[in-house]
Structures are given as C-alpha cells and as structure tokens.
Design a protein around this motif. Structure first.
Motif, PDB file in Angstrom:
ATOM      1  N   THR A   8       0.798  -1.223   0.000  1.00 43.74           N
ATOM      2  CA  THR A   8       0.000   0.000   0.000  1.00 43.74           C
ATOM      3  C   THR A   8       0.829   1.270   0.000  1.00 43.74           C
ATOM      4  O   THR A   8       0.329   2.315  -0.354  1.00 43.74           O
ATOM      5  N   ARG A   9       2.070   1.194   0.398  1.00 38.28           N
ATOM      6  CA  ARG A   9       2.922   2.376   0.447  1.00 38.28           C
ATOM      7  C   ARG A   9       4.136   2.154  -0.440  1.00 38.28           C
ATOM      8  O   ARG A   9       4.598   1.039  -0.603  1.00 38.28           O
ATOM      9  N   ALA A  10       4.643   3.221  -0.968  1.00 39.82           N
ATOM     10  CA  ALA A  10       5.820   3.128  -1.829  1.00 39.82           C
ATOM     11  C   ALA A  10       7.063   3.511  -1.038  1.00 39.82           C
ATOM     12  O   ALA A  10       7.019   4.366  -0.162  1.00 39.82           O
ATOM     13  N   THR A  11       8.171   2.846  -1.354  1.00 39.96           N
ATOM     14  CA  THR A  11       9.445   3.228  -0.757  1.00 39.96           C
ATOM     15  C   THR A  11      10.193   4.072  -1.773  1.00 39.96           C
ATOM     16  O   THR A  11       9.915   4.040  -2.969  1.00 39.96           O
ATOM     17  N   ARG A  12      11.136   4.835  -1.275  1.00 38.34           N
ATOM     18  CA  ARG A  12      11.984   5.636  -2.146  1.00 38.34           C
ATOM     19  C   ARG A  12      13.386   5.646  -1.579  1.00 38.34           C
ATOM     20  O   ARG A  12      13.606   5.268  -0.438  1.00 38.34           O
ATOM     21  N   ASP A  13      14.320   6.061  -2.399  1.00 40.92           N
ATOM     22  CA  ASP A  13      15.705   6.180  -1.953  1.00 40.92           C
ATOM     23  C   ASP A  13      15.895   7.548  -1.325  1.00 40.92           C
ATOM     24  O   ASP A  13      15.568   8.576  -1.940  1.00 40.92           O
ATOM     25  N   TRP A  14      16.448   7.559  -0.123  1.00 42.65           N
ATOM     26  CA  TRP A  14      16.712   8.794   0.609  1.00 42.65           C
ATOM     27  C   TRP A  14      18.225   8.975   0.699  1.00 42.65           C
ATOM     28  O   TRP A  14      18.927   8.101   1.173  1.00 42.65           O
ATOM     29  N   SER A  15      18.706  10.112   0.262  1.00 43.95           N
ATOM     30  CA  SER A  15      20.137  10.432   0.297  1.00 43.95           C
ATOM     31  C   SER A  15      20.347  11.547   1.307  1.00 43.95           C
ATOM     32  O   SER A  15      19.696  12.592   1.234  1.00 43.95           O
ATOM     33  N   PHE A  16      21.269  11.321   2.250  1.00 45.87           N
ATOM     34  CA  PHE A  16      21.544  12.319   3.280  1.00 45.87           C
ATOM     35  C   PHE A  16      22.932  12.084   3.849  1.00 45.87           C
ATOM     36  O   PHE A  16      23.575  11.063   3.564  1.00 45.87           O
ATOM     37  N   THR A  17      23.398  13.027   4.638  1.00 48.59           N
ATOM     38  CA  THR A  17      24.725  12.944   5.250  1.00 48.59           C
ATOM     39  C   THR A  17      24.585  13.044   6.761  1.00 48.59           C
ATOM     40  O   THR A  17      23.855  13.903   7.259  1.00 48.59           O
ATOM     41  N   LEU A  18      25.280  12.169   7.470  1.00 47.15           N
ATOM     42  CA  LEU A  18      25.366  12.245   8.930  1.00 47.15           C
ATOM     43  C   LEU A  18      26.713  12.852   9.287  1.00 47.15           C
ATOM     44  O   LEU A  18      27.758  12.363   8.857  1.00 47.15           O
ATOM     45  N   CYS A  56      24.948   8.660   3.115  1.00 46.60           N
ATOM     46  CA  CYS A  56      23.959   7.591   3.259  1.00 46.60           C
ATOM     47  C   CYS A  56      22.991   7.558   2.087  1.00 46.60           C
ATOM     48  O   CYS A  56      22.580   8.607   1.580  1.00 46.60           O
ATOM     49  N   LEU A  57      22.598   6.361   1.691  1.00 42.25           N
ATOM     50  CA  LEU A  57      21.558   6.152   0.693  1.00 42.25           C
ATOM     51  C   LEU A  57      20.740   4.956   1.160  1.00 42.25           C
ATOM     52  O   LEU A  57      21.180   3.805   1.074  1.00 42.25           O
ATOM     53  N   PHE A  58      19.546   5.230   1.703  1.00 45.73           N
ATOM     54  CA  PHE A  58      18.693   4.202   2.280  1.00 45.73           C
ATOM     55  C   PHE A  58      17.343   4.196   1.594  1.00 45.73           C
ATOM     56  O   PHE A  58      16.786   5.246   1.285  1.00 45.73           O
ATOM     57  N   GLU A  59      16.813   2.995   1.397  1.00 46.12           N
ATOM     58  CA  GLU A  59      15.471   2.846   0.858  1.00 46.12           C
ATOM     59  C   GLU A  59      14.509   2.694   2.036  1.00 46.12           C
ATOM     60  O   GLU A  59      14.722   1.871   2.920  1.00 46.12           O
ATOM     61  N   ALA A  60      13.464   3.529   2.048  1.00 47.71           N
ATOM     62  CA  ALA A  60      12.477   3.473   3.122  1.00 47.71           C
ATOM     63  C   ALA A  60      11.215   4.195   2.672  1.00 47.71           C
ATOM     64  O   ALA A  60      11.221   4.923   1.675  1.00 47.71           O
ATOM     65  N   GLU A  61      10.150   3.998   3.422  1.00 45.61           N
ATOM     66  CA  GLU A  61       8.897   4.676   3.108  1.00 45.61           C
ATOM     67  C   GLU A  61       8.967   6.160   3.436  1.00 45.61           C
ATOM     68  O   GLU A  61       8.337   6.972   2.764  1.00 45.61           O
ATOM     69  N   THR A  62       9.706   6.514   4.493  1.00 44.75           N
ATOM     70  CA  THR A  62       9.792   7.911   4.915  1.00 44.75           C
ATOM     71  C   THR A  62      11.238   8.291   5.199  1.00 44.75           C
ATOM     72  O   THR A  62      12.080   7.411   5.462  1.00 44.75           O
ATOM     73  N   LEU A  63      11.508   9.574   5.179  1.00 46.11           N
ATOM     74  CA  LEU A  63      12.836  10.068   5.545  1.00 46.11           C
ATOM     75  C   LEU A  63      13.151   9.686   6.986  1.00 46.11           C
ATOM     76  O   LEU A  63      14.265   9.270   7.300  1.00 46.11           O
ATOM     77  N   LEU A  87      20.458  17.079   4.425  1.00 44.30           N
ATOM     78  CA  LEU A  87      19.962  16.736   3.090  1.00 44.30           C
ATOM     79  C   LEU A  87      20.506  17.792   2.150  1.00 44.30           C
ATOM     80  O   LEU A  87      20.362  18.991   2.413  1.00 44.30           O
ATOM     81  N   ASP A  88      21.133  17.370   1.057  1.00 50.31           N
ATOM     82  CA  ASP A  88      21.631  18.371   0.116  1.00 50.31           C
ATOM     83  C   ASP A  88      20.487  18.856  -0.773  1.00 50.31           C
ATOM     84  O   ASP A  88      19.388  18.300  -0.773  1.00 50.31           O
ATOM     85  N   GLY A  89      20.724  19.915  -1.523  1.00 53.92           N
ATOM     86  CA  GLY A  89      19.697  20.509  -2.366  1.00 53.92           C
ATOM     87  C   GLY A  89      19.105  19.542  -3.362  1.00 53.92           C
ATOM     88  O   GLY A  89      17.900  19.562  -3.632  1.00 53.92           O
ATOM     89  N   ILE A  90      19.923  18.678  -3.923  1.00 52.29           N
ATOM     90  CA  ILE A  90      19.429  17.701  -4.895  1.00 52.29           C
ATOM     91  C   ILE A  90      18.473  16.730  -4.215  1.00 52.29           C
ATOM     92  O   ILE A  90      17.397  16.433  -4.733  1.00 52.29           O
ATOM     93  N   ALA A  91      18.833  16.241  -3.028  1.00 51.93           N
ATOM     94  CA  ALA A  91      17.960  15.312  -2.304  1.00 51.93           C
ATOM     95  C   ALA A  91      16.644  15.988  -1.947  1.00 51.93           C
ATOM     96  O   ALA A  91      15.587  15.375  -2.020  1.00 51.93           O
ATOM     97  N   LEU A  92      16.697  17.253  -1.568  1.00 53.26           N
ATOM     98  CA  LEU A  92      15.465  17.969  -1.247  1.00 53.26           C
ATOM     99  C   LEU A  92      14.553  18.037  -2.464  1.00 53.26           C
ATOM    100  O   LEU A  92      13.346  17.799  -2.375  1.00 53.26           O
TER     101      LEU A  92
END
Length: 113
Positions: A8-18, A56-63, A87-92
């Motif tokens: 029922t929900r879609a996952t997406r790739d989230w790119s961010f830096t820790l 980081c590049l993680f697949e999840a339903e939410t950030l 989150l960089d500008g491209i990820a946003l």
C-alpha cells in the motif's frame, strides 16, 4: 519508487549525510571498518581534515525511517555521536521537500571544522 512489502505504500531512496560530533580516531576508524552495519554499501565514511561524516543512501517509506535505520548502526559504535543530519539541495528536490520552510544548509564558514 518501488512498492513496499505491504503493497500500500511506496518506498523511495533517501540520500543524506550524517555529521559526527568529532573526527574519528584511528582506532574508531578501524572499528567501523569491521562493523557489519557499515559494510553493505548504504553508508560510507567520508574523511576530511578535522571531521568525519557518513554519506547515506537508504530505501524506506519515509525520511524518518531512513534516518532511523542509519542511526541504528551507531548503537554498535559506542563513543561516537552524530551531530547533525543534512539533506543536500538535490535530495530535497528529488524527494519533493524543497519548500520555503525546508532549505539547504548554508555552506560552512571558511576555516570551520
């Protein structure tokens, strides 16, 4: 995006830096290299003078779920503190989050660690 396991929900790739509170010591760097949670290609250590960060590049339903997954890997890495998530500008833009309320962080000041 791909359908999640519940269909029922879609996952997406989230790119961010820790960003870490302090640069890793050589001993800590050796430790992280041996931890399974840091060896699957979803989180990569980036060293620069005076600081350590993890790309980081993680697949999840939410950030929130993606960041929680990344942060959970630090439970096996005592003494290392994550200072911030970026989150960089491209990820946003890619994730539809670039709004007047959520904007990319300004570049660091010259000479800042």
């Amino acid at each position: 995006m791909t359908p999640s396991s519940n269909g029922t929900r879609a996952t997406r790739d989230w790119s961010f830096t820790l960003h870490l509170q302090e640069k890793l010591t050589p001993e800590q760097a050796d430790t992280v290299d041996g931890l399974d949670g840091f060896c699957d290609g979803r989180i990569s250590r980036v060293e620069s003078p005076g600081r350590t960060r993890f790309s980081c590049l993680f697949e999840a339903e939410t950030l929130t779920a993606a960041v929680a997954d990344a942060l959970s890997r630090f439970e096996d890495f005592p003494g290392v503190l994550v200072r911030s998530v970026e989150l960089d500008g491209i990820a946003l833009d890619e994730n539809g989050m670039a709004t007047p309320a959520v904007v990319p962080a300004p570049p660091p000041l010259t000479g800042a660690p």
